[in-house]
Write a protein that holds these residues in place. Structure first.
Motif, PDB file in Angstrom:
ATOM      1  N   HIS A  64       0.805  -1.643   0.189  1.00  0.00           N
ATOM      2  CA  HIS A  64      -0.286   0.270  -0.046  1.00  0.00           C
ATOM      3  C   HIS A  64       1.079   1.664   0.059  1.00  0.00           C
ATOM      4  CE1 HIS A  64      -3.112  -2.105   0.454  1.00  0.00           C
ATOM      5  NE2 HIS A  64      -3.326  -2.727   1.361  1.00  0.00           N
ATOM      6  N   ARG A  65       2.108   1.513   1.160  1.00  0.00           N
ATOM      7  CA  ARG A  65       2.593   2.779   1.248  1.00  0.00           C
ATOM      8  C   ARG A  65       3.545   2.210   1.317  1.00  0.00           C
ATOM      9  NH1 ARG A  65      -1.767   4.113   3.967  1.00  0.00           N
ATOM     10  NH2 ARG A  65      -1.270   3.818   5.899  1.00  0.00           N
ATOM     11  N   ASP A 121      -3.830   7.313   1.172  1.00  0.00           N
ATOM     12  CA  ASP A 121      -3.702   6.817  -0.001  1.00  0.00           C
ATOM     13  C   ASP A 121      -3.663   7.581  -1.271  1.00  0.00           C
ATOM     14  OD1 ASP A 121      -3.633   3.898   1.796  1.00  0.00           O
ATOM     15  OD2 ASP A 121      -5.719   4.044   1.278  1.00  0.00           O
ATOM     16  N   GLY A 169      -0.524   7.263  -1.143  1.00  0.00           N
ATOM     17  CA  GLY A 169      -0.192   5.887  -1.732  1.00  0.00           C
ATOM     18  C   GLY A 169      -0.488   5.388  -3.196  1.00  0.00           C
ATOM     19  N   ARG A 200      -3.330   5.674  -4.808  1.00  0.00           N
ATOM     20  CA  ARG A 200      -4.720   5.769  -4.916  1.00  0.00           C
ATOM     21  C   ARG A 200      -5.325   6.998  -5.131  1.00  0.00           C
ATOM     22  NH1 ARG A 200      -5.948   1.371  -1.811  1.00  0.00           N
ATOM     23  NH2 ARG A 200      -3.719  -0.342  -1.509  1.00  0.00           N
TER      24      ARG A 200
END
Length: 241
Positions: free
Chosen positions: A105-106, A194, A198, A200
């Motif tokens: 994710h990160r 995110d 991230g 997203r």
């Protein structure tokens, strides 16, 4: 008889053996005969059963794949079986790593600061978020709304103004005085991280959740830590009396 042979015969190309009879054989020189045969064979009637361009491309591709695997199996101990074992081992190793580490994710590094170097009020952050939302720029709308949430908490003295604070830190600190919104604050911080760090992409639903949280926090009375600690002791003393 092949199509080329039939064409040459129809065009009267020179026979292999001289014909017998009163009429002399009809002959055509080699080059004109070849050109006439090519013209004849270029007619669509001779290519009705030819494979399509896509089929020829697929045949070449699968031929290339077959050559590739043949070369790989030849260079692998055990031939094709050895290559199959190696491929299965690689797939199983990748699956094990995915199961063990999970979806990335990160980065594990510390998150950057929530605010930039331009101090703005909560109202200014809200106005910026609404402007982004009106243009369906959901990433920027989410970022500005989260900043509005944290700045509003600072303006209400529920958070100490501190440069370099991250979204996760703000959510954790705010949850102490607003315990009924702890989970939503953490979820908002994760959404902010995110989107910002991230890679997203936010959507309208994510922005609306943040806007609703911002509104609810404005109408929620904080739970003072000192009062929370003194209330149980006071009640115990009253019960003892």
């Amino acid at each position: 008889m092949t199509a080329a042979g039939a064409v040459l015969r129809e065009l009267g190309a020179a026979p292999l053996l001289p014909r017998t009879g009163d009429e002399p054989p009809v002959t055509i020189p080699r080059d004109p005969a070849r050109e006439a045969a090519e013209r004849e064979l270029s007619k669509p009637m001779y290519h009705e059963n030819d494979p399509s361009l896509l089929q020829r491309a697929l045949n070449r591709f699968w031929g290339w794949v077959d050559d590739l695997f043949s070369a790989a199996s030849g260079a692998t101990p055990g031939g094709g079986l050895g290559l199959l074992v190696i491929v299965l081992a690689v797939v199983l190793l990748a699956a094990a790593l995915w199961w063990r580490l999970g979806t990335p994710h990160r980065a594990a590094t510390s998150a950057p600061a929530l605010f930039d170097d331009r101090p703005r009020s909560a109202a200014e952050h809200r106005a910026a978020s609404e402007a982004h939302a009106a243009q369906a720029h959901w990433n920027q709308a989410v970022q500005e709304r989260m900043r509005a949430v944290v700045r509003a908490l600072e303006e209400r003295a529920l958070l100490d103004p501190r440069p370099g604070r991250t979204a996760d830190e703000a959510a954790t600190e705010a949850g102490r005085t607003l315990p009924s919104h702890t989970d939503r604050l953490r979820s908002a911080a994760h959404t902010f991280d995110d989107v910002t760090y991230g890679g997203r992409t936010a959507d309208e639903a994510a922005y609306l959740r943040l806007a609703e949280l911002d509104h609810d926090l404005e109408n929620t009375r904080p739970v003072l830590t000192s009062a929370a600690h003194t209330t149980p002791s006071s009640s115990s003393q009253g019960a003892a009396e």
